[in-house]
Scaffold this active site. Sequence first.
Site, PDB file in Angstrom:
ATOM      1  N   HIS A 267     -15.197  -5.461 -18.817  1.00 15.90           N
ATOM      2  CA  HIS A 267     -16.124  -5.586 -17.684  1.00 15.90           C
ATOM      3  C   HIS A 267     -15.886  -4.491 -16.640  1.00 15.90           C
ATOM      4  O   HIS A 267     -16.240  -4.659 -15.474  1.00 15.90           O
ATOM      5  CB  HIS A 267     -15.982  -6.956 -17.020  1.00 15.90           C
ATOM      6  CG  HIS A 267     -16.521  -8.111 -17.809  1.00 15.90           C
ATOM      7  ND1 HIS A 267     -16.017  -8.478 -19.038  1.00 15.90           N
ATOM      8  CD2 HIS A 267     -17.542  -8.978 -17.565  1.00 15.90           C
ATOM      9  CE1 HIS A 267     -16.685  -9.536 -19.492  1.00 15.90           C
ATOM     10  NE2 HIS A 267     -17.615  -9.846 -18.630  1.00 15.90           N
TER      11      HIS A 267
ATOM     12  N   GLU B  95     -28.730  -8.736 -25.217  1.00 19.46           N
ATOM     13  CA  GLU B  95     -28.930  -7.393 -24.668  1.00 19.46           C
ATOM     14  C   GLU B  95     -29.788  -6.516 -25.576  1.00 19.46           C
ATOM     15  O   GLU B  95     -30.675  -5.801 -25.102  1.00 19.46           O
ATOM     16  CB  GLU B  95     -27.578  -6.718 -24.400  1.00 19.46           C
ATOM     17  CG  GLU B  95     -26.804  -7.293 -23.205  1.00 19.46           C
ATOM     18  CD  GLU B  95     -26.038  -8.574 -23.527  1.00 19.46           C
ATOM     19  OE1 GLU B  95     -26.033  -9.004 -24.705  1.00 19.46           O
ATOM     20  OE2 GLU B  95     -25.432  -9.147 -22.600  1.00 19.46           O
TER      21      GLU B  95
HETATM   22  C1  LIG Z   1     -22.352  -9.585 -24.190  1.00 19.23           C
HETATM   23  C2  LIG Z   1     -22.184 -10.309 -22.928  1.00 19.23           C
HETATM   24  N1  LIG Z   1     -23.271 -10.531 -22.156  1.00 19.23           N
HETATM   25  C3  LIG Z   1     -23.141 -11.158 -20.975  1.00 19.23           C
HETATM   26  C4  LIG Z   1     -21.924 -11.592 -20.532  1.00 19.23           C
HETATM   27  C5  LIG Z   1     -21.773 -12.216 -19.150  1.00 19.23           C
HETATM   28  N2  LIG Z   1     -21.499 -13.634 -19.265  1.00 19.23           N
HETATM   29  C6  LIG Z   1     -20.239 -14.108 -19.283  1.00 19.23           C
HETATM   30  S1  LIG Z   1     -20.183 -15.746 -19.528  1.00 19.23           S
HETATM   31  C7  LIG Z   1     -21.866 -15.852 -19.602  1.00 19.23           C
HETATM   32  C8  LIG Z   1     -22.522 -17.164 -19.840  1.00 19.23           C
HETATM   33  C9  LIG Z   1     -22.073 -17.736 -21.125  1.00 19.23           C
HETATM   34  O1  LIG Z   1     -22.706 -18.969 -21.319  1.00 19.23           O
HETATM   35  P1  LIG Z   1     -22.183 -19.958 -22.436  1.00 19.23           P
HETATM   36  O2  LIG Z   1     -22.137 -19.266 -23.742  1.00 19.23           O
HETATM   37  O3  LIG Z   1     -23.068 -21.157 -22.353  1.00 19.23           O
HETATM   38  O4  LIG Z   1     -20.704 -20.305 -22.051  1.00 19.23           O
HETATM   39  P2  LIG Z   1     -20.197 -21.049 -20.738  1.00 19.23           P
HETATM   40  O5  LIG Z   1     -20.001 -20.009 -19.706  1.00 19.23           O
HETATM   41  O6  LIG Z   1     -21.237 -22.043 -20.359  1.00 19.23           O
HETATM   42  O7  LIG Z   1     -18.905 -21.663 -21.124  1.00 19.23           O
HETATM   43  C10 LIG Z   1     -22.447 -14.610 -19.419  1.00 19.23           C
HETATM   44  C11 LIG Z   1     -23.885 -14.345 -19.398  1.00 19.23           C
HETATM   45  C12 LIG Z   1     -20.819 -11.343 -21.374  1.00 19.23           C
HETATM   46  N3  LIG Z   1     -19.582 -11.690 -21.015  1.00 19.23           N
HETATM   47  N4  LIG Z   1     -20.989 -10.722 -22.550  1.00 19.23           N
END
Ligand SMILES: Cc1ncc(C[n+]2csc(CCOP(=O)(O)OP(=O)(O)O)c2C)c(N)n1
Lengths: 323, 323, 348, 348
Positions: free
Chosen positions: C128, C59
Amino acid sequence: MERLHDPGPARRFAEAPGLRCEKLYRQMRLIRRFEERLLRQFEEGDVSGTTHACIGQEADAAGVINHLQKGDIVFSNHRCHGHFLAFSDRPELLAAEVLGRATGLVGGRGGSQHICWENFYSNGIQGGIVPVSVGMALAEKSTGRDSITTVFLGDGTFGEGVIYEAFNMASLWSAPVLFVVENNQWAQSTPVEKELAGDMVARAQSFDIEAGSITSTDAEELYDHFQPLVHKVRNTGRPHLEVIETYRLCHHSKSDDKRPRQQVEARKKDDPLPKLRKRLDEDAAKSIEKEVKKRVEQAFLWALEQPFAGDEELVDPLVDASP
Amino acid sequence: MERLHDPGPARRFAEAPGLRCEKLYRQMRLIRRFEERLLRQFEEGDVSGTTHACIGQEADAAGVINHLQKGDIVFSNHRCHGHFLAFSDRPELLAAEVLGRATGLVGGRGGSQHICWENFYSNGIQGGIVPVSVGMALAEKSTGRDSITTVFLGDGTFGEGVIYEAFNMASLWSAPVLFVVENNQWAQSTPVEKELAGDMVARAQSFDIEAGSITSTDAEELYDHFQPLVHKVRNTGRPHLEVIETYRLCHHSKSDDKRPRQQVEARKKDDPLPKLRKRLDEDAAKSIEKEVKKRVEQAFLWALEQPFAGDEELVDPLVDASP
Amino acid sequence: MATTVLKSLNTALHEMMAEDERVLVMGEDILDPYGGAFKVTRGLSTEYPKRVWTTPISEAGFVGVASGMAMRGLRPVVEIMFGDFLLLAADQLVNHAAKFRWMYGDKVDVPLVVRAPMGGRRGYGPTHSQSLEKHFLGVPGLAVVAIHPLVDVGKLLRTAVLDDRRPLLFIENKKMYARSLRQPLNGRMGAMEVYSDGAVYPTATLAFGGLVGGDVTIVAYGGMVEVALEAAERLLIEDEIYAEVVAPTQLQPLQMGPITQSVERTGRLVVCEEASASAGFGAEICAALGESAFNALEAAPARVAAQPVPIANAPSLENQLLPDVDDIVEVARTRIGSIKGPRRTSFG
Amino acid sequence: MATTVLKSLNTALHEMMAEDERVLVMGEDILDPYGGAFKVTRGLSTEYPKRVWTTPISEAGFVGVASGMAMRGLRPVVEIMFGDFLLLAADQLVNHAAKFRWMYGDKVDVPLVVRAPMGGRRGYGPTHSQSLEKHFLGVPGLAVVAIHPLVDVGKLLRTAVLDDRRPLLFIENKKMYARSLRQPLNGRMGAMEVYSDGAVYPTATLAFGGLVGGDVTIVAYGGMVEVALEAAERLLIEDEIYAEVVAPTQLQPLQMGPITQSVERTGRLVVCEEASASAGFGAEICAALGESAFNALEAAPARVAAQPVPIANAPSLENQLLPDVDDIVEVARTRIGSIKGPRRTSFG
Ligand SMILES: Cc1ncc(C[n+]2csc(CCOP(=O)(O)OP(=O)(O)O)c2C)c(N)n1
Ligand SMILES: Cc1ncc(C[n+]2csc(CCOP(=O)(O)OP(=O)(O)O)c2C)c(N)n1
Ligand SMILES: [Mg+2]
Ligand SMILES: [Mg+2]
């Protein structure tokens, strides 16, 4: 409230291989069953918001967490059910939490992503848990305990700058942290090649953190792989980062899967559960499945009877904790 | 206001080696003289706040910036005087700015660390300029220009997470950015080994960014070293990171140097100015020094006659730029 | 079928990208077929693949990248997936984007728009569901606009992206996406008359039976506007209290005109916000109103806001701590009944 | 020689580290011989090398690390070199440290203290001179304390570190470090009588000739307290206006008691802050006072604050845009002279 199952001490599986396979299978079965049950409950409208299942990645939790000792800390992220169940063996408390009940893990305040139980924590902001985990590890170390801290993060979370700040400090200050990266090839709807340039292992190494990777969804293989790593972190007091190349077989969060069907189908062969089940004899497997089914059912029945959260004095934490 | 000196086009030094040495020396002499003059002014109480001189690091600016073309962008940090003077050749505007005059680069609003002139920018928050620079480079590229963006950062700034976010995007999106790292072995009062684990070149490479390093305070050597790198960034449209191992011979900011005296003394042999002066004949060197002295003197005299900033309507930028 | 807030925003983005090559969108998970967490960017990557930048989870980084792009002539529209993550970009917004113009002697513009879905009531839990825009009020150089379904939200987004030269936070509300736009017809919306101040980011004033005889002014923005309207209806039906609802869209810099004028008519002020009260939007309105129309006040200005705790995940608990129609009605009654009613909120 | 603010803080840190093994300090460039940018941590690393963590330039990261330490039983005192850099740690403070306790069902404590030197008037320019604490007001779970030289600042720091279980921002002021502590003697300070409410983070009320006959209440915190005192003196000498100066130290959660009581005596309120006015401390005070003592108000509450632009580097310009004694005097006069005086500040 009655405790449904004894979580038992760590190093549960330093036993005969057959037994180990059974126990790992039971654990993964519990996670899978729990999440499937939860998703059903979701469809029935009993769960609000969203929830991130770890279907397909259960072997990570089983492979890592069983090596932890009493006093060790786990910090997990949004996709924390598997880690929590492997750590605690308390499905009923998690069920109550996700169902918004007053007797849930954190009284319904946190829900699926924000839980806390003994030395287990999770938070829903990507990346921010990593420095916090490093701090926990350093605190434990500085007070002479030999505990280690394990923090789970995903491939997508390698986008967040704060994790590099944490890597740097973990390395400079020798924090006994095991960074477990679950590279499930996707961050929400984004394939890893669109969010990640270069290489995660090399990134850690460039901070002078020992790092490696393993491509496996085999819980026994992962269990063997992580044994020396957990030991090393504990004994050297230095951080280590290990990437598990895996795959998420379910949606990212409740019903938002737009990945190519073919890709997902092709990866079903890597499902960690059949992998272990094959190694068990049919009777043992069936009996585990029956037992787990019953436990999960009981957990949800118990949870569904619990009172909804609310009608409490909403205590301002500022006032409550002032001197 | 009269322009004291024509900054001229880029690629100024694609000339005979002798001439090149003279020009690089003149440029570094200007930077050195300017800062020494500024520090004197500081001691006389005419400069408020603080200021970060780059004494000892002048060769970096001279070695890199002379390769830039019209349209290229430079983003610098707190230690920006050298970069700015190499870019602009406008000492009088910087003097007026640092002395808080209305006709300074940004009307006295920014002071030493926060300046803007044509395609040159600087800001005093460590790290944050790196993603901004990546965005500038991508914008230029997306509109079909072949300009590149150079951003200067220090070793200490490798502590800030946002630079890794920027590295990742620069690599994923192929931004034509040249990251120039001036590793002067210290971040304020902190030696590099206390703030940096691992290796900066490896860090960049782990983001699939080509990277290298050079240990030099020799402006000619640096000039030769950066020529192909600037070309490569322009021609490939990809980022590159280059670390210059150097040393700061002055305080971090006005008079706060607690580094071991011995260490500083030992590094004086690397002073970039005598290095080049030795290659000039005495007359040429003297004439440059005289010329530069006069220019700097004129610049400060002019600046000191300028009106102080202030007594303006303090226009709220919100109101001013609303549709 | 009426247009939803979501559709209006999405259409505006499509149109802007068709019209103006400088416009681009940037954010997490905004590529089709997924099209963004709340689908505001749906379809854009299919039509304009080169101007849709799906980002890593960075971000701070991508807000910085977008600032740089804006300074070099582009018109980036950044999406923060959940407004809760805005804090990661706080330094980029405050110490970079918002400062550049003035700090650089007005030599540069940073026409950056950062869209952020805020708000609770969807069971998303403590990280959230927040309404964090209050922490970005009072940043010199940073404009803050919050939409609601009574204005043409697509048009507001167009203004922000194409005409506004300021870095601008564009606050949306998760619950609001599915709501239909409720444009006034012949100056009326249902039983209420609707007045607009005609500003580029307009303030709507709604009243039963015109701008006379109002008993109390209820100020609300964003997701609280429709809650306030429901409260106004209940106050009329149950208590015969005439409320004027004033709904600004530009939170920063604040346009006090319509609020001041309304309180000059009604003598009473209730400000609603979904965040906790302390040092937020309501505080600013109460303070500014004291400065602009103190003499008109017949009762103490009051705030209706969330309890000063994080937003709980359990809906039962979340409902309990977020402000609702009942809360507004109750507080408005106290403004009428006595000159000094009890306060609902403490500080946090 | 009187103790300075700097000395008092430094001594408190020394004493705490001697007394309590859990206490540690963390921040950039805090090792001797440098001892920190403003020298508050001087000498600590020499005496307690293992409990002084000099950090990389990683504000988010080390605030996170310290939160983790606090959750596991230590008492970290973090220094943010310039308060301006706090924004880099905003997510760590708001979405992590401040949320953990409540979100985790009261199972954990995060006794974290983050010290931040704020304020201008030292010619440090737009990124090193701000007063950003207003952006951290209204965060559920985050306490905010701002010191001033009329209280025992070392004692306040001790309370924050040793007794307080909340994550807490401890706001210092760069100009204030060199000031002498001015502890009241026999309830007097110079010609003024001094009253304390006795809270752990006390509010001081100062008045000429006791708590009767006051014409106006001037509320100020942090670096503005001494400015307000000077203004009170001038108001008395030049206009025979009796001002009560109320100087709180706990900004969040706000302790309105002494302010309310003072306004109940004087009927008039002027709030001073070094930041720009919008949605800040003054806004909250005006709003809260409206709720607590509306009937006592004889004039519109007023705010004295900075112009809504970044803080300029040139001292001539910086002085022009920061609020000073003249501004307070002028605004206070308008409160007395007319019931509706002109405003000094616009919003930003
Ligand atoms: C600071 C922040 N940005 C965006 C999100 C929204 N978000 C939640 S899970 C996710 C994807 C995470 O990907 P990864 O680290 O590969 O974990 P996975 O979901 O694949 O287990 C996103 C973008 C968040 N929770 N926190
Ligand atoms: C975000 C932020 N944190 C801290 C500082 C204070 N600070 C200014 S310069 C500096 C050291 C920078 O070190 P380095 O990057 O090596 O550059 P150098 O000063 O050596 O040129 C620090 C800590 C800052 N300006 N911004
Ligand atoms: Mg992933
Ligand atoms: Mg350095």
